[in-house]
Motif scaffolding. Structure first.
Motif, PDB file in Angstrom:
ATOM      1  N   TYR A  80      -0.050   9.290  -6.036  1.00 52.14           N
ATOM      2  CA  TYR A  80       0.340  10.679  -5.763  1.00 52.14           C
ATOM      3  C   TYR A  80       1.049  11.283  -6.979  1.00 52.14           C
ATOM      4  N   GLN A  81       1.804  10.483  -7.710  1.00 52.94           N
ATOM      5  CA  GLN A  81       2.601  11.027  -8.806  1.00 52.94           C
ATOM      6  C   GLN A  81       1.852  11.085 -10.126  1.00 52.94           C
ATOM      7  N   VAL A  82       1.054  10.045 -10.446  1.00 50.70           N
ATOM      8  CA  VAL A  82       0.424  10.031 -11.778  1.00 50.70           C
ATOM      9  C   VAL A  82      -1.100   9.938 -11.723  1.00 50.70           C
ATOM     10  N   GLY A  83      -1.678   9.755 -10.535  1.00 50.31           N
ATOM     11  CA  GLY A  83      -3.132   9.707 -10.443  1.00 50.31           C
ATOM     12  C   GLY A  83      -3.712   8.407 -10.959  1.00 50.31           C
ATOM     13  N   HIS A  84      -4.763   8.519 -11.748  1.00 50.00           N
ATOM     14  CA  HIS A  84      -5.473   7.360 -12.299  1.00 50.00           C
ATOM     15  C   HIS A  84      -4.628   6.682 -13.383  1.00 50.00           C
ATOM     16  N   PRO A  85      -4.648   5.337 -13.468  1.00 53.56           N
ATOM     17  CA  PRO A  85      -5.394   4.401 -12.610  1.00 53.56           C
ATOM     18  C   PRO A  85      -4.613   4.055 -11.338  1.00 53.56           C
ATOM     19  N   ARG A  86      -5.343   3.855 -10.254  1.00 58.30           N
ATOM     20  CA  ARG A  86      -4.727   3.413  -9.010  1.00 58.30           C
ATOM     21  C   ARG A  86      -4.335   1.941  -9.155  1.00 58.30           C
TER      22      ARG A  86
ATOM     23  N   PRO B  61       0.800  -1.228   0.000  1.00 56.87           N
ATOM     24  CA  PRO B  61       0.000   0.000   0.000  1.00 56.87           C
ATOM     25  C   PRO B  61       0.833   1.278   0.000  1.00 56.87           C
ATOM     26  N   PHE B  62       2.036   1.235   0.550  1.00 56.64           N
ATOM     27  CA  PHE B  62       2.899   2.406   0.559  1.00 56.64           C
ATOM     28  C   PHE B  62       3.224   2.842  -0.869  1.00 56.64           C
ATOM     29  N   LEU B  63       3.650   1.903  -1.713  1.00 62.65           N
ATOM     30  CA  LEU B  63       3.939   2.240  -3.102  1.00 62.65           C
ATOM     31  C   LEU B  63       2.664   2.573  -3.868  1.00 62.65           C
ATOM     32  N   GLN B  64       1.581   1.902  -3.547  1.00 66.34           N
ATOM     33  CA  GLN B  64       0.296   2.232  -4.187  1.00 66.34           C
ATOM     34  C   GLN B  64      -0.037   3.705  -3.983  1.00 66.34           C
ATOM     35  N   MET B  65       0.163   4.180  -2.765  1.00 66.61           N
ATOM     36  CA  MET B  65      -0.103   5.579  -2.456  1.00 66.61           C
ATOM     37  C   MET B  65       0.864   6.491  -3.208  1.00 66.61           C
ATOM     38  N   GLN B  66       2.147   6.150  -3.245  1.00 65.43           N
ATOM     39  CA  GLN B  66       3.121   6.996  -3.923  1.00 65.43           C
ATOM     40  C   GLN B  66       2.858   7.075  -5.427  1.00 65.43           C
ATOM     41  N   TYR B  67       2.543   5.956  -6.040  1.00 64.87           N
ATOM     42  CA  TYR B  67       2.282   5.955  -7.484  1.00 64.87           C
ATOM     43  C   TYR B  67       1.071   6.830  -7.805  1.00 64.87           C
TER      44      TYR B  67
ATOM     45  N   GLY C 214     -14.667  12.344  -8.673  1.00 65.32           N
ATOM     46  CA  GLY C 214     -15.219  12.046  -7.360  1.00 65.32           C
ATOM     47  C   GLY C 214     -14.394  11.089  -6.529  1.00 65.32           C
ATOM     48  N   ALA C 215     -13.268  10.587  -7.075  1.00 65.42           N
ATOM     49  CA  ALA C 215     -12.455   9.613  -6.333  1.00 65.42           C
ATOM     50  C   ALA C 215     -11.653  10.303  -5.240  1.00 65.42           C
ATOM     51  N   SER C 216     -11.559   9.664  -4.109  1.00 60.32           N
ATOM     52  CA  SER C 216     -10.731  10.188  -3.024  1.00 60.32           C
ATOM     53  C   SER C 216      -9.274   9.845  -3.303  1.00 60.32           C
ATOM     54  N   GLN C 217      -8.372  10.605  -2.706  1.00 60.49           N
ATOM     55  CA  GLN C 217      -6.949  10.378  -2.878  1.00 60.49           C
ATOM     56  C   GLN C 217      -6.362   9.743  -1.622  1.00 60.49           C
ATOM     57  N   LEU C 218      -5.434   8.833  -1.828  1.00 60.25           N
ATOM     58  CA  LEU C 218      -4.823   8.159  -0.691  1.00 60.25           C
ATOM     59  C   LEU C 218      -3.979   9.131   0.130  1.00 60.25           C
ATOM     60  N   TRP C 219      -3.204   9.966  -0.555  1.00 62.82           N
ATOM     61  CA  TRP C 219      -2.407  10.974   0.144  1.00 62.82           C
ATOM     62  C   TRP C 219      -3.194  12.281   0.148  1.00 62.82           C
ATOM     63  N   PRO C 220      -3.444  12.880   1.305  1.00 62.83           N
ATOM     64  CA  PRO C 220      -4.283  14.087   1.369  1.00 62.83           C
ATOM     65  C   PRO C 220      -3.747  15.182   0.450  1.00 62.83           C
ATOM     66  N   PRO C 221      -4.601  15.774  -0.386  1.00 66.93           N
ATOM     67  CA  PRO C 221      -4.129  16.794  -1.332  1.00 66.93           C
ATOM     68  C   PRO C 221      -3.936  18.173  -0.713  1.00 66.93           C
TER      69      PRO C 221
ATOM     70  N   PHE D  47       7.324  11.580  -0.158  1.00 70.79           N
ATOM     71  CA  PHE D  47       8.734  11.295  -0.412  1.00 70.79           C
ATOM     72  C   PHE D  47       9.646  11.984   0.597  1.00 70.79           C
ATOM     73  N   GLN D  48       9.046  12.720   1.516  1.00 74.33           N
ATOM     74  CA  GLN D  48       9.843  13.450   2.508  1.00 74.33           C
ATOM     75  C   GLN D  48      10.062  12.560   3.743  1.00 74.33           C
ATOM     76  N   GLU D  49      10.978  11.612   3.586  1.00 75.53           N
ATOM     77  CA  GLU D  49      11.183  10.601   4.616  1.00 75.53           C
ATOM     78  C   GLU D  49      12.092  11.089   5.742  1.00 75.53           C
ATOM     79  N   ARG D  50      12.444  12.380   5.746  1.00 74.15           N
ATOM     80  CA  ARG D  50      13.156  12.980   6.869  1.00 74.15           C
ATOM     81  C   ARG D  50      12.297  14.028   7.562  1.00 74.15           C
ATOM     82  N   ASN D  51      11.017  14.100   7.166  1.00 71.44           N
ATOM     83  CA  ASN D  51      10.086  15.076   7.721  1.00 71.44           C
ATOM     84  C   ASN D  51       9.155  14.361   8.702  1.00 71.44           C
ATOM     85  N   LEU D  52       9.141  14.784   9.960  1.00 73.61           N
ATOM     86  CA  LEU D  52       8.353  14.078  10.982  1.00 73.61           C
ATOM     87  C   LEU D  52       6.880  14.005  10.620  1.00 73.61           C
ATOM     88  N   ASP D  53       6.303  15.114  10.143  1.00 76.45           N
ATOM     89  CA  ASP D  53       4.878  15.119   9.815  1.00 76.45           C
ATOM     90  C   ASP D  53       4.580  14.188   8.651  1.00 76.45           C
TER      91      ASP D  53
END
Length: 597
Positions: free
Chosen positions: A361-367, A353-359, A508-515, A522-528
């Motif tokens: 986030y970058q290109v949108g549809h299709p999930r 699911p982590f990569l699913q969310m990243q992909y 109408g589709a929701s996004q996995l990563w909040p827009p 990709f900010q793996e050094r950012n606490l939030d």
């Protein structure tokens, strides 16, 4: 209830220890009969009047003890009850049993010589426990020249009395039966393009187990990570429907020239256009040798885009892995990737699911669908024979982890056993602590060895390590830190932090990563950002993973853990997930109209 008191008087004369419980060598008459019968058997079971006479005399002298007892459970005769009681008597006080198998042999001899054979054989079946699932029949383990097959086979209503040699041919042991010819399974050839051998093996292992085909595969890029894995090919492809790839030709040479550090580097693939052009030329001569392409790096899927062959993508890397950091190249790649993902000639999935969310986030549809990694290639199940040892999977550049574990234990740290390598402690133990910690470097690095440890402790260095799935598939208790700081990684994934300009989502589709937030996944050094990312990682999505706040907390939790319960719970989850994963692969293959799916 067994009428034990009726037996005691009859058995009292036979107190003592038998020399051979089943063969009745403790009785001279039965021993003489068995030896005569054995000699007759060696001669081919010929008609033998003297053997018949011995059998008749033994039956006549014991006939009363062979009759059904209406007062006993299942109507067991005294002979049957004797056999049961003497077998179950305490060692040292054994009762000499009634020679039950000798009686059965004598009944067979008389039947073989034509004496009311049907009734005699029926009675032999009764004595072996026919009315209660033949629970007394283990005659095949004795030295008597016949067994229950010889009784049953001659009680089938046939006119001919069949001897053991004939029956051994007619009624073979199941293990020696000629296997029925199985329908010939179609053979499909898969050409795989990737640089992570374990990731590449994952779909092939699943297909080998769930599809009615035999697979012939090629790893077009021969040198793949991890280099430390012993017997890599035999380990990853050790399944009857898979074989190790040893093909070397102009295509493998092409990839060596263009991706020379494939097993150790994530350097971008330069000049993809010229690589694709050269690959197409060499592929043209081998078109009929491939049925399907499997790519585990999204960028490499472009090589098969226009070859008119089905393409399956299974991705365990970021979408821009090995893509040059050039805007025009990146935009062209995304255009092609999304077009392929929407086509009927390609079907793509990610490993978690982590990569699913990243992909998305970058290109949108299709999930893309997330299909779990099961790592069945490990062929290992948790079997903790090393009950007091815990495996530690330390991170690259680990420096003080093991020595801090040791110094957090009770007891004097100034001990002789202080195993060092490359300036670092590799094992940690204390006489006052029940477990010893050992790093992977001190093992032979085989999955079968890893499975022998009581548990594994993982300090991850990426959000979706395949190592996690390998240990989870073994049902091996996994301890992981819960402190957020241990998930601030330095994997340089910030270099992939782009979004496609033409990115769009379904209406109408929701996004996995909040827009509506500033952070990116990709900010793996950012606490939030990391706090949000961890909701998508299987480290915290899978049940039954064990967490600790600190090294002292780990040391406190280990002795309190019910390891068996944890392992069983993991096994149940794995079993349910395996069925779902198999169905997911079936659906993905159907999308490209692959005929066997």
């Amino acid at each position: 209830m067994l009428r034990v008191f009726l037996l005691l008087a009859w058995l009292r004369w036979s107190l003592g220890v038998s020399s051979d419980f089943l063969n009745c060598d403790w009785d001279q008459d039965w021993r003489s009969f068995r030896r005569a019968f054995a000699q007759n058997a060696r001669a081919g079971y010929p008609w033998d009047a003297e053997l018949q006479r011995q059998a008749q005399e033994l039956l006549q002298s014991n006939w009363g003890n062979l009759q059904p007892d209406d007062q006993a459970i299942y109507g067991m005769s005294v002979a049957m009850q004797s056999f049961f009681l003497s077998c179950n008597s305490r060692p040292g006080t054994e009762l000499k049993p009634f020679c039950l198998y000798g009686v059965v042999a004598a009944l067979w001899v008389c039947a073989r010589h034509g004496h009311h054979e049907k009734s005699l054989l029926a009675h032999a079946k009764f004595l072996l426990g026919d009315v209660f699932r033949s629970a007394l029949d283990f005659m095949e383990g004795s030295a008597w020249p016949v067994d229950s097959i010889d009784i049953w086979a001659n009680d089938l209503g046939r006119t001919e009395f069949r001897l053991p040699p004939q029956l051994r041919t007619e009624y073979q042991k199941p293990a020696s039966l000629k296997k029925q010819e199985q329908p010939v399974e179609p053979v499909f050839t898969v050409w795989e393009m990737g640089v992570h051998a374990s990731l590449s093996a994952e779909p092939l292992q699943m297909w080998a187990r769930s599809l009615p085909v035999k697979l012939r595969h090629r790893n077009l890029i021969r040198e793949q990570y991890p280099q430390w894995l012993p017997q890599k090919c035999e380990t990853l492809y050790g399944h009857p429907k898979l074989t190790c790839d040893d093909v070397e030709d102009d295509i493998t040479e092409l990839f060596r020239e263009r991706i020379p550090q494939s097993a150790t580097s994530k350097d971008p693939v330069q000049e993809m256009g010229s690589l694709a052009s050269e690959f197409h030329k060499r592929f043209a001569q081998k078109r009929e040798q491939v049925d399907l392409f499997l790519c585990t790096i999204a960028y490499l899927c472009l090589l098969a885009e226009h070859l008119d062959k089905p393409i399956i993508g299974y991705f365990g890397h970021p979408l821009l892995f090995m893509v040059p950091d050039v805007e025009e190249t990146r935009e062209d790649f995304w255009q092609s990737f999304v077009g392929m993902a929407r086509s009927r000639s390609a079907a793509f999935a990610v490993s978690d699911p982590f990569l699913q969310m990243q992909y998305e986030y970058q290109v949108g549809h299709p999930r893309l669908e997330a299909i779990r990694t099961h790592a069945l290639y490990t062929a290992a199940t948790h079997f903790p024979v090393r009950t007091d040892e815990v495996l530690v999977l330390d991170r690259p550049h680990e420096s003080v982890l093991m020595c801090l574990i040791r110094r957090s234990m009770a007891g004097d740290s100034n001990v002789e056993s202080w195993p060092m390598a490359e300036g670092r402690l590799r094992a940690a133990s204390s006489p006052e602590y029940p477990y010893r910690f050992i790093t992977r470097s001190l093992t032979d690095k085989k999955f079968s060895t890893f499975a022998q440890f009581r548990a594994v402790v993982m300090w991850a260095y990426d959000m979706d390590l395949i190592t996690f799935y390998e240990f989870y598939s073994m049902n091996m208790p996994i301890f992981m830190p819960s402190h957020l700081s241990k998930y601030l990684f330095q994997q340089d994934h910030g270099a992939y932090d782009y979004q496609w300009k033409k990115r769009r989502l379904d209406f109408g589709a929701s996004q996995l990563w909040p827009p509506d937030i500033d952070e990116s996944p990709f900010q793996e050094r950012n606490l939030d950002a990391v706090q949000r990312i961890l909701h998508f990682t299987d480290y915290f999505r899978f049940p039954h993973v064990l967490y600790f706040d600190s090294i002292p907390d780990l040391l406190a939790r280990l002795p309190e853990t019910d390891f068996f319960s944890v392992s069983q719970s993991m096994a149940n989850f794995n079993q349910d997930a395996l069925m779902e994963t198999s169905h997911s692969w079936q659906r993905l293959l159907k999308r490209v109209d692959f005929s066997f799916a």
